[in-house]
Design an enzyme around this catalytic site. Structure first.
Site, mmCIF file in Angstrom:
data_model
loop_
_atom_site.group_PDB
_atom_site.id
_atom_site.type_symbol
_atom_site.label_atom_id
_atom_site.label_comp_id
_atom_site.label_asym_id
_atom_site.label_seq_id
_atom_site.Cartn_x
_atom_site.Cartn_y
_atom_site.Cartn_z
ATOM 1 N N GLU A 107 1.741 -6.680 -5.385
ATOM 2 C CA GLU A 107 1.521 -5.620 -6.495
ATOM 3 C C GLU A 107 2.899 -4.958 -6.908
ATOM 4 O O GLU A 107 3.167 -5.051 -8.221
ATOM 5 C CB GLU A 107 0.380 -4.507 -6.162
ATOM 6 C CG GLU A 107 0.058 -3.765 -7.530
ATOM 7 C CD GLU A 107 -1.312 -2.936 -7.175
ATOM 8 O OE1 GLU A 107 -2.156 -3.540 -6.837
ATOM 9 O OE2 GLU A 107 -1.166 -2.173 -7.952
ATOM 10 N N ASP A 141 0.785 -1.180 0.306
ATOM 11 C CA ASP A 141 0.075 -0.018 -0.045
ATOM 12 C C ASP A 141 0.877 1.306 -0.103
ATOM 13 O O ASP A 141 0.653 2.248 -0.849
ATOM 14 C CB ASP A 141 -0.825 -0.057 1.107
ATOM 15 C CG ASP A 141 -1.567 -1.229 1.267
ATOM 16 O OD1 ASP A 141 -2.449 -1.650 0.505
ATOM 17 O OD2 ASP A 141 -1.421 -1.941 2.141
#
Ligand code: TRH
Length: 388
Positions: free
Chosen positions: A281, A23
């Site tokens: 990610e 994040d």
């Protein structure tokens, strides 16, 4: 929404660290790029400065507000603060649908003109993403837009800084630079001749088995693993706690535990290795820009939804002119618990080794294909600056 380009554009990113480093890793990368390449005045609101410091050691965890790399970093402590419309940025990004403070939203609604409001979503190769990219949702008298990164020109593309490709090529063309980068981690000249693999995965990956297969294989392998990754399996191999600096050679395998490095050094690590295991990610995308063969450990989701996402990516990626690169598809699914394999890693790794030239060629083709889609930061700014 149309942003006035006469004066400096201001932008606020709200980042809630759900877990791990992805994040803040994505938000920090995006914030720096918007400031550095587009001259945007960025404020990054983060609720967890300790996680931030792992990827950016300069972060002061006690500071309410600080400047880092041209970005204003603000500690997002609670939801209760009140804001005046004059404090609101031209563009407001909420990352992964985090709830931005109600007081901030109220001031957004009062501001004239109202800011562009985006929800920046997670990366997926699934087809539905194209249909949801740029969708609108009316909220509090404003319009919120959903912005999706992705792998096609009907998505927002991938995060990629200007000049990244050139920096990578220069580094990879300079063996002395690679040696100099790895030497402080204890990597010897002899170890530089081994097949170098970086390992970043979640704890449930079958790491012990992978290490055992490398240990018993005929090929010298150097495995570089950041501290805290697959701690139990790596400690088991080393026979001591897998803390930075720990190392052990058994059979054909040497494992070295590295400190968690700053984000730009993590790129260099991927560039210096012959094969990368990545996860989540952001490291997944960086492995694609590294131009080296890689395997992705996807973030696990309920009801094995992540297996669907993994296959959607493999359907796009594990294909070359000769068809599916079976070794890559098989090993990826096995690594993620999406299939069984009779001989496990002892069978999968040799097959991957054989296909490595094919995978390396694929990595280059894939990069060229992705470059056509532009980059996420540029695409995002173009979108909000469009008159509508
Ligand atoms: O850490 P991740 O697993 O992060 C995430 C989170 O779990 C998040 O909640 C979830 O939504 C997302 O995955 C899908 O993996 P990721 O995304 O690769 O982020 C890791 C970041 O840490 C990336 O920016 C690279 C950085 N990094 C360093 O800077 N130094 C290091 O030594 C390493 C290993 C990573």
């Amino acid at each position: 929404m149309s942003i006035n380009q006469e004066s400096t554009t201001s932008l606020a990113i709200f980042c809630k660290v759900v877990d791990n480093f992805g994040d803040i890793g994505i938000c920090w990368r995006l914030a720096r790029q918007l400031q550095r390449e587009h001259g945007v005045a960025v404020t990054l609101w983060v609720d967890d400065l300790a996680s931030f410091r792992r990827i950016c050691p300069e972060i002061d965890v006690a500071a309410t507000i600080q400047q880092q790399a041209g970005v204003t970093v603000r500690h997002w402590r609670d939801q209760g603060s009140q804001f005046a419309p004059a404090e609101i940025a031209d563009i407001v990004i909420e990352f992964f649908a985090c709830d931005i403070p109600p007081g901030y939203i109220a001031a957004m609604a009062q501001r004239q003109p109202q800011p562009a409001w985006l929800n920046l979503e997670g990366l997926s190769a699934e087809e539905w993403v194209e249909g949801c990219h740029k969708l609108t949702s009316p909220r509090h008298g404003m319009i919120k837009h959903f912005f999706f990164p992705g792998f096609t020109d009907k998505t927002g593309g991938l995060l990629r800084e200007a000049g990244l490709e050139e920096r990578r090529r220069q580094f990879q063309a300079d063996p002395a630079a690679m040696r100099a980068f790895l030497a402080p981690f204890g990597v010897t000249a002899h170890e530089m001749t081994a097949t170098k693999v970086s390992l970043f995965c979640y704890p449930h990956a079958p790491v012990a088995e992978l290490l055992a297969s490398w240990q018993g294989g005929g090929e010298p392998i150097l495995c570089l693993v950041p501290e805290g990754v697959a701690f139990d399996a790596v400690s088991g191999f080393i026979g001591a706690n897998a803390i930075a600096g720990a190392t052990c050679t058994q059979g054909a395998l040497t494992v070295r535990v590295l400190p968690f490095v700053p984000q730009d050094d993590y790129d260099r690590l991927l560039w210096a290795c012959d094969f990368n295991f990545v996860r989540g990610e952001d490291s997944f995308v960086r492995a694609q820009w590294a131009g080296k063969p890689f395997i992705w450990h996807i973030y696990p989701q309920d009801e094995n939804l992540h297996h669907v996402k993994l296959r959607a990516f493999l359907q796009r990626y594990a294909l070359d002119a000769d068809g599916v690169i079976d070794s890559l598809a098989d090993a990826s699914e096995y690594w993620n618990g999406a299939r069984t394999a009779e001989a496990g890693w002892s069978g999968l790794w040799p097959a991957l080794r054989t296909d490595m030239p094919r995978m390396a060629a694929k990595a280059g083709d894939w990069q060229a294909q992705m470059l056509v889609n532009g980059d996420l930061a540029g695409n995002l700014l173009s979108f909000v600056r469009l008159p509508r």
